[in-house]
Design a protein around this motif. Sequence first.
Motif, PDB file in Angstrom:
ATOM      1  N   ALA A  81      -8.960  46.082 -37.131  1.00 35.19           N
ATOM      2  CA  ALA A  81     -10.229  46.120 -36.881  1.00 35.19           C
ATOM      3  C   ALA A  81     -10.294  45.843 -35.427  1.00 35.19           C
ATOM      4  CB  ALA A  81     -11.047  45.088 -37.809  1.00 35.19           C
ATOM      5  N   LYS A  82      -9.405  44.626 -34.555  1.00 37.42           N
ATOM      6  CA  LYS A  82     -10.151  44.628 -33.652  1.00 37.42           C
ATOM      7  C   LYS A  82      -8.941  45.814 -32.597  1.00 37.42           C
ATOM      8  CE  LYS A  82      -7.667  41.260 -32.065  1.00 37.42           C
ATOM      9  NZ  LYS A  82      -6.874  40.023 -31.449  1.00 37.42           N
ATOM     10  N   LYS A  83      -8.889  46.599 -32.990  1.00 34.89           N
ATOM     11  CA  LYS A  83      -8.189  47.475 -32.250  1.00 34.89           C
ATOM     12  C   LYS A  83      -9.721  49.227 -32.030  1.00 34.89           C
ATOM     13  CE  LYS A  83      -5.080  51.633 -32.363  1.00 34.89           C
ATOM     14  NZ  LYS A  83      -3.607  52.309 -32.989  1.00 34.89           N
ATOM     15  N   ALA A  84     -10.056  48.919 -33.669  1.00 35.38           N
ATOM     16  CA  ALA A  84     -11.215  50.144 -34.340  1.00 35.38           C
ATOM     17  C   ALA A  84     -12.406  49.579 -33.698  1.00 35.38           C
ATOM     18  CB  ALA A  84     -10.711  50.369 -35.595  1.00 35.38           C
ATOM     19  N   LYS A  85     -12.553  48.215 -33.646  1.00 35.49           N
ATOM     20  CA  LYS A  85     -13.553  47.922 -32.581  1.00 35.49           C
ATOM     21  C   LYS A  85     -14.412  48.620 -31.911  1.00 35.49           C
ATOM     22  CE  LYS A  85     -13.091  43.996 -29.506  1.00 35.49           C
ATOM     23  NZ  LYS A  85     -13.015  42.642 -29.172  1.00 35.49           N
ATOM     24  N   HIS A  86     -13.983  49.111 -30.708  1.00 37.53           N
ATOM     25  CA  HIS A  86     -15.280  50.049 -29.358  1.00 37.53           C
ATOM     26  C   HIS A  86     -15.550  51.061 -30.143  1.00 37.53           C
ATOM     27  CE1 HIS A  86     -10.905  52.100 -29.910  1.00 37.53           C
ATOM     28  NE2 HIS A  86     -11.514  53.115 -29.122  1.00 37.53           N
ATOM     29  N   TRP A  87     -15.025  51.884 -31.407  1.00 38.70           N
ATOM     30  CA  TRP A  87     -15.124  53.040 -31.697  1.00 38.70           C
ATOM     31  C   TRP A  87     -15.862  53.020 -33.130  1.00 38.70           C
ATOM     32  CZ3 TRP A  87     -13.217  56.016 -36.249  1.00 38.70           C
ATOM     33  CH2 TRP A  87     -12.303  55.584 -36.460  1.00 38.70           C
ATOM     34  N   ALA A  88     -15.006  52.329 -34.403  1.00 34.98           N
ATOM     35  CA  ALA A  88     -15.422  52.730 -35.512  1.00 34.98           C
ATOM     36  C   ALA A  88     -17.313  50.800 -36.004  1.00 34.98           C
ATOM     37  CB  ALA A  88     -14.730  51.943 -36.386  1.00 34.98           C
ATOM     38  N   THR A  89     -17.176  51.222 -37.480  1.00 33.28           N
ATOM     39  CA  THR A  89     -18.304  50.504 -38.013  1.00 33.28           C
ATOM     40  C   THR A  89     -18.441  50.069 -39.094  1.00 33.28           C
ATOM     41  OG1 THR A  89     -20.060  52.383 -38.171  1.00 33.28           O
ATOM     42  CG2 THR A  89     -20.354  51.961 -36.231  1.00 33.28           C
ATOM     43  N   ASN A  90     -17.362  50.858 -40.271  1.00 33.55           N
ATOM     44  CA  ASN A  90     -17.407  50.318 -41.645  1.00 33.55           C
ATOM     45  C   ASN A  90     -15.339  50.325 -41.814  1.00 33.55           C
ATOM     46  OD1 ASN A  90     -16.019  52.813 -43.368  1.00 33.55           O
ATOM     47  ND2 ASN A  90     -17.842  53.543 -41.202  1.00 33.55           N
ATOM     48  N   LEU A  91     -15.628  49.039 -42.618  1.00 30.92           N
ATOM     49  CA  LEU A  91     -14.475  48.888 -43.241  1.00 30.92           C
ATOM     50  C   LEU A  91     -14.127  49.519 -44.395  1.00 30.92           C
ATOM     51  CD1 LEU A  91     -13.570  46.276 -41.534  1.00 30.92           C
ATOM     52  CD2 LEU A  91     -12.917  48.065 -40.600  1.00 30.92           C
ATOM     53  N   VAL A  92     -13.251  50.240 -45.337  1.00 34.48           N
ATOM     54  CA  VAL A  92     -13.334  50.811 -46.774  1.00 34.48           C
ATOM     55  C   VAL A  92     -12.359  50.203 -47.410  1.00 34.48           C
ATOM     56  CG1 VAL A  92     -13.627  52.561 -48.385  1.00 34.48           C
ATOM     57  CG2 VAL A  92     -14.803  52.823 -46.391  1.00 34.48           C
ATOM     58  N   GLU A 128     -11.115  57.883 -57.332  1.00 30.77           N
ATOM     59  CA  GLU A 128      -9.985  58.015 -55.353  1.00 30.77           C
ATOM     60  C   GLU A 128     -11.239  59.427 -55.016  1.00 30.77           C
ATOM     61  OE1 GLU A 128      -7.261  60.667 -55.555  1.00 30.77           O
ATOM     62  OE2 GLU A 128      -5.378  58.946 -56.034  1.00 30.77           O
ATOM     63  N   GLN A 129     -12.036  59.665 -55.551  1.00 24.48           N
ATOM     64  CA  GLN A 129     -13.104  61.148 -55.189  1.00 24.48           C
ATOM     65  C   GLN A 129     -14.255  59.495 -54.644  1.00 24.48           C
ATOM     66  OE1 GLN A 129     -13.522  64.076 -54.998  1.00 24.48           O
ATOM     67  NE2 GLN A 129     -15.486  62.952 -53.155  1.00 24.48           N
ATOM     68  N   ALA A 130     -14.525  58.581 -55.206  1.00 22.52           N
ATOM     69  CA  ALA A 130     -15.507  57.548 -55.114  1.00 22.52           C
ATOM     70  C   ALA A 130     -15.433  56.925 -53.516  1.00 22.52           C
ATOM     71  CB  ALA A 130     -15.955  56.780 -55.776  1.00 22.52           C
ATOM     72  N   LEU A 131     -13.772  56.642 -53.275  1.00 25.48           N
ATOM     73  CA  LEU A 131     -13.422  55.689 -52.210  1.00 25.48           C
ATOM     74  C   LEU A 131     -13.617  57.066 -50.997  1.00 25.48           C
ATOM     75  CD1 LEU A 131     -10.024  53.701 -52.198  1.00 25.48           C
ATOM     76  CD2 LEU A 131     -10.482  55.409 -50.439  1.00 25.48           C
ATOM     77  N   LEU A 132     -12.709  58.253 -51.136  1.00 20.85           N
ATOM     78  CA  LEU A 132     -13.116  59.234 -50.516  1.00 20.85           C
ATOM     79  C   LEU A 132     -14.477  59.502 -49.494  1.00 20.85           C
ATOM     80  CD1 LEU A 132     -10.638  61.508 -51.257  1.00 20.85           C
ATOM     81  CD2 LEU A 132     -10.080  60.670 -49.486  1.00 20.85           C
ATOM     82  N   ASP A 133     -15.379  59.510 -51.086  1.00 19.47           N
ATOM     83  CA  ASP A 133     -16.635  59.495 -50.601  1.00 19.47           C
ATOM     84  C   ASP A 133     -17.463  58.559 -49.787  1.00 19.47           C
ATOM     85  OD1 ASP A 133     -17.137  62.255 -51.593  1.00 19.47           O
ATOM     86  OD2 ASP A 133     -18.116  60.585 -52.945  1.00 19.47           O
ATOM     87  N   ALA A 134     -16.240  57.439 -49.688  1.00 22.48           N
ATOM     88  CA  ALA A 134     -17.033  56.349 -48.560  1.00 22.48           C
ATOM     89  C   ALA A 134     -16.720  56.023 -47.535  1.00 22.48           C
ATOM     90  CB  ALA A 134     -16.695  55.217 -49.368  1.00 22.48           C
ATOM     91  N   VAL A 135     -15.116  56.761 -46.961  1.00 18.34           N
ATOM     92  CA  VAL A 135     -14.353  56.698 -45.786  1.00 18.34           C
ATOM     93  C   VAL A 135     -15.800  58.448 -45.100  1.00 18.34           C
ATOM     94  CG1 VAL A 135     -12.720  57.980 -44.431  1.00 18.34           C
ATOM     95  CG2 VAL A 135     -12.678  56.751 -47.214  1.00 18.34           C
ATOM     96  N   ASP A 136     -16.075  57.554 -44.037  1.00 19.94           N
ATOM     97  CA  ASP A 136     -16.726  59.039 -42.702  1.00 19.94           C
ATOM     98  C   ASP A 136     -16.300  58.506 -41.308  1.00 19.94           C
ATOM     99  OD1 ASP A 136     -17.793  57.013 -41.547  1.00 19.94           O
ATOM    100  OD2 ASP A 136     -19.496  57.038 -42.799  1.00 19.94           O
ATOM    101  N   GLY A 137     -16.504  59.329 -40.716  1.00 24.50           N
ATOM    102  CA  GLY A 137     -16.353  59.755 -39.332  1.00 24.50           C
ATOM    103  C   GLY A 137     -15.655  57.986 -38.736  1.00 24.50           C
ATOM    104  N   LYS A 138     -16.657  57.524 -38.813  1.00 23.10           N
ATOM    105  CA  LYS A 138     -17.086  55.588 -38.583  1.00 23.10           C
ATOM    106  C   LYS A 138     -16.157  54.266 -39.006  1.00 23.10           C
ATOM    107  CE  LYS A 138     -19.747  56.238 -34.730  1.00 23.10           C
ATOM    108  NZ  LYS A 138     -19.060  56.139 -33.421  1.00 23.10           N
ATOM    109  N   THR A 139     -14.962  55.240 -40.046  1.00 25.19           N
ATOM    110  CA  THR A 139     -14.100  54.306 -40.924  1.00 25.19           C
ATOM    111  C   THR A 139     -12.983  53.859 -39.799  1.00 25.19           C
ATOM    112  OG1 THR A 139     -14.965  55.208 -43.030  1.00 25.19           O
ATOM    113  CG2 THR A 139     -12.559  53.952 -42.368  1.00 25.19           C
ATOM    114  N   GLY A 140     -12.702  52.825 -39.383  1.00 27.88           N
ATOM    115  CA  GLY A 140     -11.715  51.749 -38.278  1.00 27.88           C
ATOM    116  C   GLY A 140     -10.581  51.661 -39.869  1.00 27.88           C
ATOM    117  N   LEU A 141     -10.640  51.115 -40.941  1.00 27.11           N
ATOM    118  CA  LEU A 141      -9.875  51.283 -41.809  1.00 27.11           C
ATOM    119  C   LEU A 141     -10.324  51.546 -43.525  1.00 27.11           C
ATOM    120  CD1 LEU A 141      -7.132  49.235 -42.548  1.00 27.11           C
ATOM    121  CD2 LEU A 141      -9.192  47.444 -42.705  1.00 27.11           C
ATOM    122  N   VAL A 142      -8.995  51.813 -43.796  1.00 24.85           N
ATOM    123  CA  VAL A 142      -8.868  51.842 -45.686  1.00 24.85           C
ATOM    124  C   VAL A 142      -7.539  51.383 -46.248  1.00 24.85           C
ATOM    125  CG1 VAL A 142      -8.877  53.602 -47.414  1.00 24.85           C
ATOM    126  CG2 VAL A 142     -10.086  53.685 -44.965  1.00 24.85           C
TER     127      VAL A 142
END
Length: 377
Positions: A81-92, A128-142
């Motif tokens: 999370a610390k590493k991605a905070k400059h570009w990501a907004t969500n975690l899944v 799996e599909q529901a999890l993948l649907d929650a992931v986008d270009g602003k996801t910093g961690l899954v």
Amino acid sequence: MHYLDNAATTVVDPELADICRAAMTELFGNPSSLYTPGAKSEMAIDKAREQVASTLGVTAAEITFTACGSESDNIALLGAAKKAKHWATNLVATGFEHPAVYKTLDALGKEGWEIRFIAPDAEGRISEQALLDAVDGKTGLVTFMFVNNEIGTMQDVLGLAQKVRAKAPRAAIHVDGVQGWCKHPLNLKNSAIDSFALSGHKMHCPKGIGALYLRKNYKIDPAFCGGGQERGLRPGTENVPYIVTLGAAAEKYGSTITRRLAKVKELNPKLRDGLAAINGVIINSPIDASPYVLNFSIPGVRSETMLHFLESKEVYVSSGSACSKGAASHTLAAMGLPPERIDGALRVSFCESSQPEDIDALLQGLQEGLATLARKR
């Protein structure tokens, strides 16, 4: 004694205890010291790192030693999370994670992260599909589990990680592997998984030792500051005796995964059949769950009440995750089960030393407990 709570902790292997005792006196040198006793300790750590790495098909350089699985999860999640905070907004994350994961994510949520939990269905499975649907270009961690600690649901972590990577190349991918390590075969070489947490006391080591796999060239920001040990990710003088013990456990149990799994696969159906014969019992673990874990409910009888009745018969099971200290099951609640089913839930968890006689004692104890508690109502 009929001990059936191995997901909480396992009995320390006497052979491993002897190895630990010897290391306490023979490997007393600080591994960071430049003289011979320190070098001996450092060499012992290097060997243990290789032993643990071999169970996952990875290199020794990818293993960081920690105090436990929970600490491993925290280092991985907070660091990503610390590493991605400059570009990501969500975690899944999957919605039935261990407290080490979901409480850490809750804390990150208070810092401004959007946390997207994917709830399991009533059968205890994650889409799996529901999890993948929650992931986008602003996801910093899954993050998702290898084996759920309460009901034993298994994820195809290798396949799922590959799908996540295809959709979100920048996202970190973490797996809580504590309940699956050295119980189910898993090779992380060339996988899309960035980090993987494991714990020693689930595999007959003393409590207080764990490890974190971090894929080569995958970098996270350190969660702690200190002297720089463990490549700066887990600073503090290394616990050499426990690290050596974890390495010995990896070598001993890593080579017998298939044989031990086959034995447990015989025990689990025996318990399922026995429970099916008891009126009112509902099994909560899906049929394709890890055979090491079986969760069931007796609606109308509080789990704590039945747990203590079984204890009087020297049969030991759990009412849920040991880390929750008797609180209502987070996993069963996430599945949307009714309160009376959650309140009456018990978890049985096996290891390779579990015997059919343990199951017989449990089933007899449940029958006697139901008869006794019914008279008291």
